[in-house]
Motif scaffolding. Structure first.
Motif, short mmCIF file in Angstrom:
data_model
loop_
_atom_site.label_atom_id
_atom_site.label_comp_id
_atom_site.label_asym_id
_atom_site.label_seq_id
_atom_site.Cartn_x
_atom_site.Cartn_y
_atom_site.Cartn_z
N ASP A 39 0.83 -1.21 0.00
CA ASP A 39 0.00 0.00 0.00
C ASP A 39 0.87 1.26 0.00
OD1 ASP A 39 -2.27 -1.56 0.06
OD2 ASP A 39 -2.80 -1.09 2.14
N LEU A 40 1.87 1.28 0.88
CA LEU A 40 2.73 2.46 0.96
C LEU A 40 3.56 2.64 -0.30
CD1 LEU A 40 3.81 2.33 4.69
CD2 LEU A 40 2.52 4.16 3.58
N SER A 41 3.99 1.55 -0.92
CA SER A 41 4.79 1.67 -2.14
C SER A 41 3.96 2.20 -3.30
CB SER A 41 5.46 0.35 -2.49
OG SER A 41 4.52 -0.60 -2.96
N VAL A 42 2.70 1.83 -3.38
CA VAL A 42 1.82 2.37 -4.43
C VAL A 42 1.58 3.85 -4.17
CG1 VAL A 42 -0.50 2.29 -5.43
CG2 VAL A 42 0.74 0.16 -4.99
N ALA A 43 1.31 4.21 -2.93
CA ALA A 43 1.10 5.63 -2.60
C ALA A 43 2.35 6.45 -2.92
CB ALA A 43 0.71 5.78 -1.13
N LEU A 44 3.53 5.93 -2.57
CA LEU A 44 4.77 6.62 -2.88
C LEU A 44 4.95 6.77 -4.38
CD1 LEU A 44 7.53 7.86 -2.16
CD2 LEU A 44 8.45 5.52 -2.14
N SER A 45 4.67 5.73 -5.14
CA SER A 45 4.79 5.80 -6.59
C SER A 45 3.91 6.90 -7.18
CB SER A 45 4.43 4.46 -7.23
OG SER A 45 5.35 3.46 -6.86
N GLU A 46 2.70 7.01 -6.66
CA GLU A 46 1.78 8.04 -7.14
C GLU A 46 2.30 9.44 -6.81
OE1 GLU A 46 -0.71 7.67 -9.17
OE2 GLU A 46 -0.62 5.50 -9.15
N ALA A 47 2.79 9.62 -5.59
CA ALA A 47 3.32 10.93 -5.19
C ALA A 47 4.55 11.29 -6.02
CB ALA A 47 3.65 10.93 -3.70
N CYS A 48 5.43 10.33 -6.25
CA CYS A 48 6.62 10.59 -7.07
C CYS A 48 6.24 10.89 -8.53
CB CYS A 48 7.58 9.40 -7.03
SG CYS A 48 8.41 9.16 -5.46
N ALA A 49 5.29 10.14 -9.07
CA ALA A 49 4.85 10.38 -10.44
C ALA A 49 4.29 11.79 -10.58
CB ALA A 49 3.82 9.34 -10.86
N ASN A 50 3.56 12.26 -9.57
CA ASN A 50 3.05 13.64 -9.60
C ASN A 50 4.18 14.64 -9.57
OD1 ASN A 50 0.37 12.92 -9.76
ND2 ASN A 50 -0.05 13.20 -7.59
N ALA A 51 5.21 14.39 -8.75
CA ALA A 51 6.34 15.31 -8.68
C ALA A 51 7.09 15.34 -10.01
CB ALA A 51 7.30 14.89 -7.55
N VAL A 52 7.23 14.19 -10.65
CA VAL A 52 7.90 14.14 -11.95
C VAL A 52 7.11 14.91 -13.00
CG1 VAL A 52 8.55 12.59 -13.85
CG2 VAL A 52 9.17 12.00 -11.49
N GLU A 53 5.80 14.70 -13.01
CA GLU A 53 4.97 15.32 -14.05
C GLU A 53 4.70 16.80 -13.81
OE1 GLU A 53 0.68 14.74 -16.29
OE2 GLU A 53 1.50 13.11 -15.08
N HIS A 54 4.44 17.18 -12.57
CA HIS A 54 3.97 18.54 -12.28
C HIS A 54 4.94 19.39 -11.47
CE1 HIS A 54 0.07 17.16 -13.65
NE2 HIS A 54 0.09 16.19 -12.74
N GLY A 55 6.04 18.82 -11.00
CA GLY A 55 6.86 19.49 -10.01
C GLY A 55 8.01 20.32 -10.53
N GLY A 56 8.04 20.63 -11.80
CA GLY A 56 9.15 21.42 -12.33
C GLY A 56 8.89 22.90 -12.24
N ASP A 57 9.97 23.65 -12.39
CA ASP A 57 9.79 25.10 -12.42
C ASP A 57 9.15 25.50 -13.74
OD1 ASP A 57 11.79 25.27 -14.36
OD2 ASP A 57 13.33 25.83 -12.94
N PRO A 58 8.59 26.69 -13.82
CA PRO A 58 7.88 27.11 -15.03
C PRO A 58 8.72 27.07 -16.30
CG PRO A 58 7.41 28.61 -13.22
CD PRO A 58 8.47 27.67 -12.75
N SER A 59 10.04 27.16 -16.18
CA SER A 59 10.88 27.12 -17.38
C SER A 59 11.03 25.71 -17.91
CB SER A 59 12.28 27.70 -17.07
OG SER A 59 12.98 26.83 -16.21
N GLY A 60 10.61 24.70 -17.11
CA GLY A 60 10.65 23.32 -17.56
C GLY A 60 12.03 22.70 -17.53
N SER A 61 12.88 23.13 -16.63
CA SER A 61 14.23 22.61 -16.53
C SER A 61 14.22 21.10 -16.29
CB SER A 61 14.97 23.31 -15.37
OG SER A 61 16.19 22.67 -15.12
N PRO A 62 14.84 20.31 -17.17
CA PRO A 62 14.80 18.86 -17.01
C PRO A 62 15.64 18.35 -15.84
CG PRO A 62 16.20 19.45 -18.85
CD PRO A 62 15.57 20.73 -18.35
N SER A 63 16.56 19.14 -15.34
CA SER A 63 17.40 18.66 -14.25
C SER A 63 16.81 18.99 -12.88
CB SER A 63 18.80 19.27 -14.36
OG SER A 63 18.73 20.66 -14.21
#
Length: 150
Positions: A39-63
Motif C-alpha cells: 500500500d505504501l509503495s503504491v502511494a509513494l509511486s503516485e506521489a513521485c509520479a506527480n512530482a515528476v509530471e507537475h513538479g518542475g519550475d515554469p521554465s521546464g528545466s529537465p534537471s
C-alpha cells in the motif's frame, strides 16, 4: 528502533521505481507486513509520479529535482514527497481532490494516496514554490520482525 532516509531525485520517470524499490526493501528488511508495504509503495509511486509530471519550475528545466523522505518509527511509517514546482492551486485551505472520471488516464494519484494511507497532508511549501505530499500509515509486522515495535 527508527529508520529514516531521504533521496534527492531528478524529475525523470526512472526515479519513481527507484524510490519504490528502496521503500519496499527497507520495509521488507525491517519486517513490515507485505500488504502494508505494498500500500505504501503504491502511494509513494503516485506521489513521485506527480512530482515528476507537475513538479518542475515554469521554465521546464529537465534537471529539476524532487525530494523523498521516509521515516519508519516503531508503529508508523511517514513519507513526504516535495518538489519545487508551482505548487497546488489553493484558494484557501487544502487543495481540492476531485475524483477522476472512470475513463480518465490521469488524475487518480491523490485519491489513491488518500485511500491507501491513514493520514494525508497535501499542500504547498511555506514561503516558496513547491508542493508537499505527506502521508503515514500504522505499521503491521511479520512474526519475529527484527524492528517490530515493542
Amino acid at each position: 528502533m527508527s529508520i529514516w532516509w531521504s533521496l534527492h531525485l531528478r524529475r525523470e520517470a526512472a526515479s519513481v521505481p527507484l524510490a519504490r524499490r528502496l521503500l519496499i526493501g527497507t520495509m521488507e528488511t525491517a519486517g513490515v507486513d507485505p500488504d502494508v508495504s505494498y500500500d505504501l509503495s503504491v502511494a509513494l509511486s503516485e506521489a513521485c509520479a506527480n512530482a515528476v509530471e507537475h513538479g518542475g519550475d515554469p521554465s521546464g528545466s529537465p534537471s529539476e529535482a524532487y525530494r523523498v523522505t521516509a521515516y519508519l518509527d516503531g508503529e508508523k511509517c511517514r513519507i513526504e514527497v516535495a518538489d519545487s514546482g508551482p505548487g497546488f492551486p489553493v484558494d484557501r485551505g487544502r487543495p481540492p481532490i476531485r475524483p477522476a472520471r472512470t475513463d480518465a488516464e490521469h488524475g487518480r494519484g491523490l485519491c489513491l494516496i488518500e485511500e491507501l494511507a491513514d493520514h494525508v497532508h497535501i499542500g504547498n511549501k511555506p514561503g516558496r514554490d513547491g508542493a508537499v505530499v505527506s502521508f503515514d500509515k500504522i505499521l503491521k509486522w511479520r512474526e519475529g520482525a527484527p524492528l517490530m515495535a515493542v
